[in-house]
Motif scaffolding. Structure first.
Motif, short mmCIF file in Angstrom:
data_model
loop_
_atom_site.label_atom_id
_atom_site.label_comp_id
_atom_site.label_asym_id
_atom_site.label_seq_id
_atom_site.Cartn_x
_atom_site.Cartn_y
_atom_site.Cartn_z
N TRP A 10 -12.23 -9.77 3.79
CA TRP A 10 -13.01 -8.54 3.69
C TRP A 10 -13.04 -8.00 2.26
CZ3 TRP A 10 -16.68 -6.13 6.04
CH2 TRP A 10 -16.93 -4.80 5.76
N ASP A 11 -11.87 -7.95 1.63
CA ASP A 11 -11.81 -7.41 0.26
C ASP A 11 -12.60 -8.28 -0.72
OD1 ASP A 11 -10.26 -5.36 1.17
OD2 ASP A 11 -8.35 -6.17 0.45
N THR A 12 -12.54 -9.59 -0.51
CA THR A 12 -13.28 -10.49 -1.39
C THR A 12 -14.78 -10.33 -1.19
OG1 THR A 12 -11.47 -12.09 -1.30
CG2 THR A 12 -13.60 -12.91 -2.06
N ARG A 13 -15.20 -10.11 0.04
CA ARG A 13 -16.61 -9.87 0.31
C ARG A 13 -17.09 -8.61 -0.42
NH1 ARG A 13 -19.65 -9.21 6.20
NH2 ARG A 13 -21.65 -8.52 5.34
N THR A 63 -22.34 -14.18 2.01
CA THR A 63 -21.55 -14.56 3.18
C THR A 63 -20.08 -14.54 2.82
OG1 THR A 63 -23.34 -16.02 3.85
CG2 THR A 63 -21.16 -16.41 4.85
N PRO A 64 -19.23 -13.96 3.70
CA PRO A 64 -17.80 -13.91 3.40
C PRO A 64 -17.27 -15.31 3.16
CG PRO A 64 -18.31 -12.58 5.33
CD PRO A 64 -19.55 -13.32 4.98
N PHE A 114 -14.67 -16.66 -4.81
CA PHE A 114 -15.55 -16.13 -5.85
C PHE A 114 -15.09 -16.67 -7.19
CE2 PHE A 114 -12.10 -13.07 -5.52
CZ PHE A 114 -11.75 -12.85 -6.83
N ALA A 115 -16.07 -16.99 -8.04
CA ALA A 115 -15.76 -17.52 -9.38
C ALA A 115 -16.23 -16.51 -10.41
CB ALA A 115 -16.48 -18.86 -9.58
N ILE A 116 -15.31 -16.01 -11.18
CA ILE A 116 -15.66 -15.04 -12.21
C ILE A 116 -16.17 -15.79 -13.43
CG2 ILE A 116 -14.77 -13.24 -13.72
CD1 ILE A 116 -12.92 -12.44 -11.57
N ALA A 117 -17.37 -15.41 -13.88
CA ALA A 117 -17.98 -16.09 -15.03
C ALA A 117 -17.12 -15.90 -16.26
CB ALA A 117 -19.39 -15.53 -15.27
N PRO A 118 -17.19 -16.84 -17.21
CA PRO A 118 -16.35 -16.75 -18.41
C PRO A 118 -16.50 -15.42 -19.15
CG PRO A 118 -17.38 -18.90 -18.28
CD PRO A 118 -17.97 -18.07 -17.18
N HIS A 119 -17.75 -14.90 -19.24
CA HIS A 119 -17.92 -13.66 -19.99
C HIS A 119 -17.26 -12.49 -19.28
CE1 HIS A 119 -21.45 -13.80 -17.28
NE2 HIS A 119 -21.28 -12.50 -17.20
N GLU A 120 -17.11 -12.59 -17.96
CA GLU A 120 -16.45 -11.53 -17.22
C GLU A 120 -14.93 -11.61 -17.38
OE1 GLU A 120 -19.21 -10.37 -13.48
OE2 GLU A 120 -18.26 -12.32 -13.39
#
Length: 257
Positions: free
Chosen positions: A220-223, A63-64, A73-79
């Motif tokens: 939109w870009d985040t989705r 879902t947006p 959005f949360a980027i995981a530590p390894h990412e």
């Protein structure tokens, strides 16, 4: 960067995933199983023989994010710390010691690689072919050899299968890593765009229409970013499938001796 430029970069990254990824291991011999790939999800791989059947649907789109927090959005530590985006540890290649319990592979040096054997290797490594059928094919091939030739034939067949699967797996891992780098770059750009958006909101006399357009662009870009990250979850399972195939084929060959 403009919203149009960001969308262009996002589309390019999606295309890079579809064309560059060709699939990463777990300990298949220890009974590890990859997660089921959603129905219709196209597991990447070298076309045409190793590409699975294409489907119409992919994983459900997230879902947006809410308008008030378009960068939720949360980027995981390894990412955030490496270009390798998968939870699975990166192992460069599969070795015979991990998955082979048959004859010494040095016996393969004296075996002629016939057209029949080459065709068999190309057929059984293809993920399109059900694994049980591939196991039956290699077992039948080995069992059909004269008893005196079976061990050398088995060693040659497995050695060629492992070489082919390792080459495919390396292509996949390189593609996954390139995609991980792209996702990191996109995350950085989206954060910058997010900061610019909130700065615009705080400006006195800001054009309400321009602010709303920027907000919609961010949502939109985040989705798109999140949908591609969700797909990557399944892509990261592909090397596991390759390892499982190598182990299963090696076991089938050994049992046919």
């Amino acid at each position: 960067m403009s919203a149009r430029s960001t969308r262009t970069v996002l589309r390019a990254a999606g295309l890079a995933l579809a064309t560059a990824l060709a699939v990463v291991p777990a300990a298949a011999q220890d009974g590890a199983q990859p997660r089921d790939v959603p129905q219709g999800f196209v597991v990447p791989g070298p076309a045409p023989t190793n590409a699975p059947e294409a489907g119409a649907a992919g994983p459900d789109s997230p879902t947006p994010p809410a308008a008030a927090d378009p960068m939720s959005f949360a980027i995981a530590p390894h990412e955030g710390t490496t270009d390798w985006p998968c939870v699975q540890r990166r192992v460069e290649s599969l070795t015979p010691a991990q998955i082979w319990a048959g004859p010494d592979l040095a016996l393969a040096d004296g075996v002629e690689r016939t057209p029949e054997m080459r065709r068999l290797v190309g057929t059984v490594i293809a993920r399109r072919l059900p694994l049980d059928e591939a196991e039956a094919m290699v077992a039948e091939f080995v069992a059909s050899r004269p008893q005196a030739e079976r061990e050398a034939t088995a060693a040659a067949l497995f050695g060629d299968i492992l070489t082919a699967l390792n080459a495919e797996r390396s292509q996949v891992m390189d593609g996954i890593e390139r995609y991980g780098a792209k996702q990191k770059e996109l995350a950085t750009r989206l954060r910058q765009e997010n900061a610019e958006f909130f700065a615009m909101q705080r400006e006195e006399g800001a054009d309400a229409a321009a602010v709303e357009e920027a907000r919609q662009s961010m949502v939109w870009d985040t989705r798109i970013f999140n949908e591609r990250r969700a797909s990557l979850t399944y892509v990261c399972e592909v090397p596991t499938l390759i390892e499982q195939r190598a182990f299963a084929l090696g076991r089938a060959i050994t049992r046919a001796l």
